[in-house]
Design an enzyme around this catalytic site. Structure first.
Site, PDB file in Angstrom:
ATOM      1  N   HIS A 161      -0.245 -12.369   4.870  1.00  0.00           N
ATOM      2  CA  HIS A 161      -1.236 -11.700   5.741  1.00  0.00           C
ATOM      3  C   HIS A 161      -0.820 -10.263   6.041  1.00  0.00           C
ATOM      4  CE1 HIS A 161      -2.993 -15.698   6.443  1.00  0.00           C
ATOM      5  NE2 HIS A 161      -1.742 -16.106   6.590  1.00  0.00           N
ATOM      6  N   SER A 282      -1.436  18.589  -2.483  1.00  0.00           N
ATOM      7  CA  SER A 282      -2.680  18.958  -1.809  1.00  0.00           C
ATOM      8  C   SER A 282      -2.943  20.443  -2.002  1.00  0.00           C
ATOM      9  CB  SER A 282      -2.584  18.637  -0.317  1.00  0.00           C
ATOM     10  OG  SER A 282      -3.626  19.267   0.408  1.00  0.00           O
TER      11      SER A 282
END
Length: 466
Positions: A161, A282
């Site tokens: 999970h 970036s």
């Protein structure tokens, strides 16, 4: 209105083909990649025509030379389909007639249809594609195995999970991504068995009346046998769907690891450092190192799944036998294969060059009370039922949460307050190394079991490469 004089049909028609109809029908922009298979099929077909008496030896020699010459022109790029030509078959027949002349070249179509041609060519393509895909999968498994060997002994938090569950070896985690790809290799091997039959000779749907030796054509093209039913052979595309499905499974497994790498590369995790050659920056933020390979692999997996879903939707309601809907079988499969062949080398390179932060991973391996199960199993070894042991371990977790303690930090008295069964000796199992090495059952995360896994993976890869 227009109709090519090189069309493979038209004698029954007196009017010209509408431009819109021609544009919709055209497939050379994607089926031209099958040209080499088409020419190989024709080379086998003309031998069968010669054996059956429809081409004499001189004519066979002429057409065989024409096929060789046209193959050179296609490979060299000097022969290409005309804008008005409907498909690869029409273009190549025109090329053969240009070289061999209409008297001989016009006989090549005898006893075959575009229906059995394309059904055969797509199988030939997928056979080569499966080989190329297998090579990429093997390289990827090698990268995972190599990285697992490099970091053998490093611990990390295993998750369910996406929450901390139990400590595992990083090598065990990486090997867990290799085994699905092993199964994909097995799927490819099984797929090849069904693929290895030739539809050539099925003609449009009912076979042909000319006595052509379909078995000889199949053998010439490298198939093990001929298909059993001519209607099924020309109209079924379950093999195209199956190959696209296998591609989808390969991509899905890549995407699962990609999701983890994306998380691991964040500051919050700090588990991995991406190599400069397999990351981007970036245009505005100088500090960025982005996991673009993992993101693109994840994104292209969605595209590949979409291709499979679209293909299955196309096939779901087609009556026997051939329908023009089947023109839509190739593009999704081609695209899925092409996209995966872009992704896999990049993923293999990214994995091969990842640097793992062992200290960070090991620090986090016991966080989130991930050793609670070890307490429960220790209690079981003391004679406590697992039902009660689970309850006691859960109460200890709750106590430690409330008091800001780790599982090994309560005093002896505090252990007794939680349960009389919690004795000081329990601390012996409250270490990451103990938790890992104690899981020595088949397929477990202990060093012994993981090393055995990696040996198996290396053997599988070595055997597949022979």
């Amino acid at each position: 209105m227009a109709q090519s004089s090189d069309a493979l049909w038209g004698g029954r028609f007196s009017g010209a083909t509408a431009d819109a109809m021609a544009a919709l029908s055209k497939s050379t922009h994607f089926d031209w990649r099958l040209a080499k298979y088409d020419l190989r099929g024709t080379a086998a077909h003309v031998k069968a025509l010669n054996a059956a008496g429809y081409l004499n030896d001189d004519e066979l020699g002429v057409i065989q030379k024409a096929i060789k010459e046209l193959t050179k022109r296609v490979e060299g790029g000097s022969f290409k389909p005309k804008p008005e030509e409907e498909d690869v078959h029409a273009a190549l027949e025109r090329g053969l007639i240009e070289i061999a002349g209409s008297d001989v070249g016009g006989k090549v179509r005898t006893g075959r249809s575009r229906n059995d041609q394309i059904a055969t060519l797509i199988r030939m393509f997928m056979s080569d594609a499966a080989d190329a895909l297998e090579e990429q999968i093997l390289g990827y498994i090698e990268a995972l195995s190599g990285k697992a060997e490099e970091y053998m002994g490093a611990a990390m938090a295993g998750r369910t999970h996406f929450q901390h569950a139990q400590p595992v070896l990083l090598s065990h985690h990486l090997a867990a991504h290799a085994w699905p790809q092993v199964r994909n290799l097995q799927r490819l091997e099984d797929f090849r068995k069904r693929l290895n039959k030739s539809p050539y000779g099925s003609a449009a749907l009912a076979g042909n009346t000319l006595g052509l030796d379909s078995g000889a054509i199949a053998e010439e093209l490298g198939f093990a046998a001929t298909t059993e039913n001519s209607m099924d052979a020309t109209s079924a595309r379950d093999l195209v769907a199956e190959f696209t499905f296998i591609i989808s499974l390969v991509a899905i497994d890549l995407s699962r690891l990609s999701e983890e790498v994306i998380a691991w590369a964040t500051v919050e995790f700090g588990y991995v450092q991406l190599d400069d050659g397999f990351a981007t920056g970036s245009s505005i933020m100088p500090q960025k190192k982005n996991p673009d390979i993992a993101e693109l692999a994840r994104g292209k997996t969605g595209r590949i799944i979409g291709n499979l879903a679209g293909l299955l939707a196309t096939l779901k309601a087609l009556p026997l036998s051939y329908n023009r809907d089947l023109q839509e079988d190739k593009e999704p499969m081609f695209d899925s294969f092409d996209q995966l062949m872009l992704v896999m080398p990049a993923m293999t390179g990214m994995i091969s060059t990842l640097t793992f932060n062992k200290s960070r991973m090991e620090d986090m391996a016991s966080a989130g009370f991930s050793l609670a199960t070890d307490i429960a199993e220790w209690l079981v070894r003391q004679g406590v039922t697992f039902r009660e042991a689970h309850e006691i371990s859960g109460k200890l977790v709750s106590f430690c949460e409330e008091n800001g303690l780790e599982l090994h930090e309560p005093s002896d008295e505090q252990y007794r307050e939680v349960s009389i069964h919690l004795k000081p000796e329990v601390r012996k199992v409250l270490s990451v190394s103990s938790a890992i090495e104690g899981r020595n059952g088949a397929g477990g995360t202990s060093s012994k079991q993981v090393i055995e896994q990696l040996v198996q993976l290396r053997k599988l890869v070595g055997k597949a490469k022979k």
